[in-house]
Scaffold this motif. Structure first.
Motif, PDB file in Angstrom:
ATOM      1  N   THR A   3     -13.730   2.525   0.443  1.00  0.00           N
ATOM      2  CA  THR A   3     -12.354   2.900   0.113  1.00  0.00           C
ATOM      3  C   THR A   3     -12.275   4.334  -0.398  1.00  0.00           C
ATOM      4  O   THR A   3     -11.187   4.813  -0.729  1.00  0.00           O
ATOM      5  CB  THR A   3     -11.793   1.954  -0.964  1.00  0.00           C
ATOM      6  OG1 THR A   3     -12.755   1.840  -2.024  1.00  0.00           O
ATOM      7  CG2 THR A   3     -11.524   0.570  -0.380  1.00  0.00           C
ATOM      8  N   THR A   5       0.835  -1.189   0.000  1.00  0.00           N
ATOM      9  CA  THR A   5       0.000   0.000   0.000  1.00  0.00           C
ATOM     10  C   THR A   5       0.869   1.238   0.000  1.00  0.00           C
ATOM     11  O   THR A   5       2.050   1.179   0.392  1.00  0.00           O
ATOM     12  CB  THR A   5      -0.955   0.018   1.212  1.00  0.00           C
ATOM     13  OG1 THR A   5      -1.992   0.973   0.987  1.00  0.00           O
ATOM     14  CG2 THR A   5      -0.228   0.378   2.500  1.00  0.00           C
ATOM     15  N   TRP A  46      -8.147  -1.017   3.236  1.00  0.00           N
ATOM     16  CA  TRP A  46      -8.772   0.305   3.234  1.00  0.00           C
ATOM     17  C   TRP A  46     -10.291   0.212   3.356  1.00  0.00           C
ATOM     18  O   TRP A  46     -10.934   1.167   3.833  1.00  0.00           O
ATOM     19  CB  TRP A  46      -8.357   1.086   1.995  1.00  0.00           C
ATOM     20  CG  TRP A  46      -6.913   1.483   2.065  1.00  0.00           C
ATOM     21  CD1 TRP A  46      -5.876   0.988   1.326  1.00  0.00           C
ATOM     22  CD2 TRP A  46      -6.339   2.444   2.960  1.00  0.00           C
ATOM     23  NE1 TRP A  46      -4.701   1.573   1.695  1.00  0.00           N
ATOM     24  CE2 TRP A  46      -4.947   2.481   2.700  1.00  0.00           C
ATOM     25  CE3 TRP A  46      -6.857   3.281   3.944  1.00  0.00           C
ATOM     26  CZ2 TRP A  46      -4.073   3.306   3.402  1.00  0.00           C
ATOM     27  CZ3 TRP A  46      -6.000   4.106   4.645  1.00  0.00           C
ATOM     28  CH2 TRP A  46      -4.623   4.118   4.368  1.00  0.00           C
ATOM     29  N   LYS A  86     -10.614  -0.261   7.167  1.00  0.00           N
ATOM     30  CA  LYS A  86     -10.278   1.027   7.766  1.00  0.00           C
ATOM     31  C   LYS A  86     -11.414   2.032   7.542  1.00  0.00           C
ATOM     32  O   LYS A  86     -11.791   2.776   8.462  1.00  0.00           O
ATOM     33  CB  LYS A  86      -8.991   1.544   7.135  1.00  0.00           C
ATOM     34  CG  LYS A  86      -8.480   2.846   7.707  1.00  0.00           C
ATOM     35  CD  LYS A  86      -7.823   2.659   9.039  1.00  0.00           C
ATOM     36  CE  LYS A  86      -7.111   3.945   9.477  1.00  0.00           C
ATOM     37  NZ  LYS A  86      -6.560   3.837  10.827  1.00  0.00           N
ATOM     38  N   ARG A 121      -9.051   5.359  -1.977  1.00  0.00           N
ATOM     39  CA  ARG A 121      -7.835   5.353  -1.161  1.00  0.00           C
ATOM     40  C   ARG A 121      -6.992   4.129  -1.469  1.00  0.00           C
ATOM     41  O   ARG A 121      -5.761   4.171  -1.372  1.00  0.00           O
ATOM     42  CB  ARG A 121      -8.189   5.393   0.335  1.00  0.00           C
ATOM     43  CG  ARG A 121      -6.964   5.382   1.249  1.00  0.00           C
ATOM     44  CD  ARG A 121      -6.034   6.534   0.891  1.00  0.00           C
ATOM     45  NE  ARG A 121      -4.749   6.460   1.588  1.00  0.00           N
ATOM     46  CZ  ARG A 121      -3.694   5.804   1.131  1.00  0.00           C
ATOM     47  NH1 ARG A 121      -3.764   5.122  -0.017  1.00  0.00           N
ATOM     48  NH2 ARG A 121      -2.563   5.803   1.795  1.00  0.00           N
ATOM     49  N   ALA A 122      -7.616   3.018  -1.811  1.00  0.00           N
ATOM     50  CA  ALA A 122      -6.861   1.828  -2.207  1.00  0.00           C
ATOM     51  C   ALA A 122      -6.285   2.047  -3.606  1.00  0.00           C
ATOM     52  O   ALA A 122      -7.003   2.415  -4.534  1.00  0.00           O
ATOM     53  CB  ALA A 122      -7.761   0.603  -2.189  1.00  0.00           C
ATOM     54  N   TRP A 151       0.116   5.918   8.586  1.00  0.00           N
ATOM     55  CA  TRP A 151      -0.519   4.631   8.284  1.00  0.00           C
ATOM     56  C   TRP A 151      -0.578   3.787   9.552  1.00  0.00           C
ATOM     57  O   TRP A 151       0.407   3.692  10.298  1.00  0.00           O
ATOM     58  CB  TRP A 151       0.266   3.899   7.203  1.00  0.00           C
ATOM     59  CG  TRP A 151      -0.344   2.592   6.791  1.00  0.00           C
ATOM     60  CD1 TRP A 151      -1.380   2.404   5.933  1.00  0.00           C
ATOM     61  CD2 TRP A 151       0.043   1.291   7.231  1.00  0.00           C
ATOM     62  NE1 TRP A 151      -1.673   1.060   5.800  1.00  0.00           N
ATOM     63  CE2 TRP A 151      -0.807   0.358   6.588  1.00  0.00           C
ATOM     64  CE3 TRP A 151       1.018   0.811   8.103  1.00  0.00           C
ATOM     65  CZ2 TRP A 151      -0.712  -1.014   6.792  1.00  0.00           C
ATOM     66  CZ3 TRP A 151       1.122  -0.553   8.311  1.00  0.00           C
ATOM     67  CH2 TRP A 151       0.269  -1.458   7.652  1.00  0.00           C
TER      68      TRP A 151
END
Length: 455
Positions: free
Chosen positions: A387, A247, A440, A443, A430-431, A255
């Motif tokens: 994501t 990532t 993600w 998350k 975001r991924a 992170w």
């Protein structure tokens, strides 16, 4: 002259003592003892600035699971400016905070590319394991790609030839006839548990020696893998995201590594579970559920009872009010109207109730249940990609609409819409890779729930 020589001689004679004092102070500053009421741990930094697990034992069982120490490695390589770079983490600082237990914060830096890693260890005053979270901050000014981070990676010594590994299958959609596994560790023992991949496993492993004592590891994440591999008289234990994980950490971004915990116990596997249960009850359960003795509630999910026909995904009001009248005297405390009570999703955060099937509306249904001391819940599972920022914002608005506008006390959801658990990657997500979509997504889901709690 004699006085000067005497002072020099005295200083030289005292130098070894001074150096010894400095050396001892240096060593003491790089060792930390953490303990709960049943798990004791010793952490240290060696001359190469590596973080080491120097001691792991139960307070009532005289056995150190890491005799001689074992390294707790950080991320070993990253990609930076289209090149693969080996990391060289250097110890920077340590801070202990004593409040409701002990929190030890260790900070490390990597010079190229510039990064800062924070490893936080928490020891509760009561029963349970030592919990670790890690955060990596990108201070390089450019994007860094990390590979295969391990939340747990260490080697434990085995106390004898009767050591067993206990792990648990949760069935998921594939029934498992054994469920709780209890394997004797033979010479070539190796086991990998895939979490939420094909057959599902609880992210937890426990070692036990002849029902006398043991240790365990756990991982607080939804998709990944745990592994145990024996080598002579020791066993390597790992918990982390999949082996092909990678990532990006953008410039200035922090992170988060999925949290993990390590514990030790005396007795059999039931003793292990009882200790961990007390810890999870205090530290991993919402305060509302923990403090309200009326939880867990007796809940009726009205998927089948409200359907127009058997197995129908279309609930109707005509069956709702008689159902409430039937279950309220029986002591049911919650009811949830499952999928299909809307006519369309409408604009983000504005679900349109099916006025044909629910002519009095959902707020009237909520009031009717609450007037009879039944908490009211609604199902919702739109296919937002968690994501993305837009997907998270829409889901927050959807849940808030259920609670604020339709007067639901709680909501129910699952992963039938796919993106809630799987998400996607690429533009506006975001991924960035297929390998980090699951991270993600999870998350993103946590961010949604945290936001709704605050709201």
């Amino acid at each position: 002259m004699k006085r000067i020589l005497f002072k020099i001689f005295s200083a030289i004679r005292l130098l070894p003592v001074f150096l010894l004092f400095v050396s001892l102070s240096y060593c003491q500053a790089k060792k930390w003892k953490l303990e709960t009421s049943d798990t004791k741990m010793m952490l240290g930094i060696n001359s190469l600035d590596n973080l080491q697990l120097l001691g792991l034992s139960n307070s009532k069982a005289d056995f150190n699971w890491v005799q001689g120490g074992t390294q707790l490695p950080f991320i070993r390589k990253v990609a930076f400016q289209e090149k693969t770079v080996q990391t060289m983490w250097k110890f920077k600082s340590a801070q202990e905070k004593h409040q409701d237990g002990v929190t030890l914060t260790l900070v490390f830096t990597n010079s190229f590319p510039s990064m800062e890693l924070t490893s936080i260890w928490y020891a509760t005053k009561e029963h349970g394991p030592l919990r670790n979270t890690q955060f990596i901050k990108n201070t390089s000014g450019k994007t860094i790609t990390i590979f295969k981070p391990e939340s747990i990676d260490f080697t434990a010594k085995l106390p004898g030839d009767k050591t067993r590994l206990v792990y648990i299958n949760d069935d998921a959609s594939i029934p498992d006839s054994i469920g709780v596994y209890n394997d004797l560790l033979d010479k070539s023992y190796s086991k990998t548990l895939r979490i939420s991949e094909v057959q599902d496993w609880i992210p937890f492993m426990a070692l036990n020696e002849d029902d006398k004592h043991g240790m365990y590891i756990g991982w607080e994440w939804s998709i990944g893998r745990l592994s145990a591999k024996k080598n002579l008289s020791s066993i390597n234990l790992k918990a982390g995201i999949s082996d092909d994980f990678k990532t990006d950490i953008d410039a200035g971004e922090v992170w988060e590594m999925p949290p993990a915990f390590i514990g030790a116990y005396k007795g059999d596997f039931d003793d292990c579970g009882n200790s961990l249960r007390k810890y999870l009850f205090k530290n991993s359960m919402p305060a509302l559920v923990r403090n309200d003795l009326s939880f867990p509630k007796a809940q009726w999910n009205a998927f089948a009872a409200l359907g127009k026909s058997q197995g129908s995904w279309d609930p109707v009001e005509s069956k709702y009010y008689p159902l409430i009248d039937d279950i309220a005297p029986l002591g049911f405390e919650e009811l949830v109207i499952d999928i299909g009570w809307w006519s369309s999703y409408g604009d983000p955060g504005h679900i349109i109730v099916d006025s044909v099937d629910w002519p009095q509306g959902i707020t009237a249904a909520a009031k009717y249940a609450k007037d009879r001391c039944i908490r009211f819940g609604l199902y919702d599972n739109e296919s937002e990609n968690l994501t993305s920022d837009s997907g998270k914002a829409e889901r927050i608005n959807d849940i808030s609409y259920l609670i604020e506008n339709l007067h639901a006390d709680f909501y129910r959801s699952d992963a039938t819409a796919g993106p809630v658990a799987a998400g996607t990657y690429g533009k506006h997500q975001r991924a960035r890779y297929k390998e980090d979509v699951s991270y993600w997504s999870i998350k993103g889901f946590y961010e949604v729930i945290d936001s709704v709690y605050r709201r």
